[in-house]
Design a protein around this motif. Structure first.
Motif: not given
Length: 362
Positions: A85-103
């Motif tokens: 889902l995030t590959s087109p905006i990888a630079q903004q979204s980050g490397e991994s879902v596990h680096f993201k905080e819970i929404p």
């Protein structure tokens, strides 16, 4: 946002199973069965206009958020789909879902009234489908009217009522405050329970229970108490003493759940039957397109033939709708000599032949 808010509350309370079931219900029932199914035409539209872009944007946000919510439960699955889902905006979204905080839930975007209306709509549609199934009337057969019994505060707004009308393939929706018009209530005595209490007087008790009026039985469902008279003495019965069953009144298909009653008028006029034939043929054409290996956006020329005049007359009458729903730019009601694919189908006990060919894009 409501899902995220409830997710955080339950996770803080270590209610993991409830969280998983909540997310499953949202993805299957609300996102897939409702949002995606209801917006198929927006997704399939030609070009990328504002409406189509908004439809995809909402879906993208929902799927991305779900990936972030399920990451603690299914880490590999969440990671795979999040990256897709995030590959087109990888630079903004980050490397991994596990680096993201819970929404975090944005409570300013939670519309409680809207969600309540949607829940009522879904309940009405579910009951309408159940009523149709009980009467063995296919959803593609239009019906003239549906009556709904529920509290005045729960009545649907016009926009939601229009969705119910479309979902259940009916011509109009009407609210009623008279459930007895659509349902007949009947009582049966619990002989084992009442026999201990009344002994040899059971024949009189049975007669008194079966004589209870439908309206009195319905009202008693709230308090779970009913009154009968045996040998001039009044007795109070509970739901342990009798069983209350319901039956649809004549000319209606009825379903009920937790005080909500949906009654479908099942009288089918010649006009409704003709429209039903057209809808059935649209379904057969779509299946024929799949068997022919066509893409969903391919335009076609179509031929529909049958020895049943009633069916052909119905299809001629609804030719424009058939063409619009199946991307058929040309429709004829005689044999197609240059057909690329042809298949016979059964319709109301008759054979209908569907032949088609792809129209090249200009």
């Amino acid at each position: 946002n409501t899902i995220i808010k409830e997710y955080r509350r339950l996770m803080d309370d270590y209610q993991m199973t409830r969280v998983a079931r909540m997310i499953q219900g949202f993805v299957v029932d609300e996102l897939s069965n409702w949002y995606i199914r209801r917006n198929r035409r927006r997704f399939w539209g030609s070009g990328m206009n504002t409406d189509k872009n908004e439809a995809y944007s909402v879906l993208w946000i929902a799927l991305k958020s779900i990936c972030e919510l399920i990451a603690p439960f299914t880490p590999m699955t969440a990671e795979f789909f999040w990256r897709q889902l995030t590959s087109p905006i990888a630079q903004q979204s980050g490397e991994s879902v596990h680096f993201k905080e819970i929404p975090q839930a944005n409570e300013s975007r939670i519309d409680q009234k809207l969600e309540e209306q949607m829940a009522t709509l879904i309940k009405i549609v579910e009951l309408g489908r159940s009523a149709r199934n009980d009467s063995r009337i296919n959803i593609r057969q239009p019906l003239s009217k549906m009556f709904v019994v529920l509290s005045e505060d729960d009545e649907l707004g016009d926009e939601f009522a229009a969705v119910a009308i479309e979902e259940l393939n009916i011509k109009s929706l009407e609210y009623s405050s008279s459930p007895e018009r659509f349902l007949e209530y009947r009582a049966k005595p619990n002989f084992k329970q009442l026999g201990i209490r009344f002994g040899s007087r059971m024949p009189q008790v049975k007669a008194a229970v079966e004589a209870l009026k439908s309206d009195d039985l319905r009202k008693g469902l709230q308090s779970k108490e009913w009154r009968i008279s045996v040998d001039g003495v009044e007795h109070v019965l509970t739901d342990e003493d009798i069983t209350v069953d319901t039956a649809a009144a004549d000319a209606f298909a009825v379903a009920e759940d937790r005080g909500v009653i949906v009654a479908m008028d099942i009288a089918i006029t010649p006009e409704l039957r003709a429209e039903g034939y057209a809808r059935e043929v649209v379904n057969r054409i779509q299946n024929t397109r799949k068997k022919a290996g066509l893409e969903i956006t391919d335009r076609i020329a179509l031929a529909l033939t049958s020895e049943n005049k009633e069916i052909i007359d119905a299809l001629v009458e609804h030719k424009d709708v058939i063409g619009s729903d199946t991307l058929a730019k040309e429709i004829q009601f005689e044999q197609m000599n240059d057909a690329e694919f042809q298949k016979e189908w059964k319709l109301a006990g008759n054979i209908i032949t569907i032949a088609l060919r792809k129209i090249p894009e200009k």
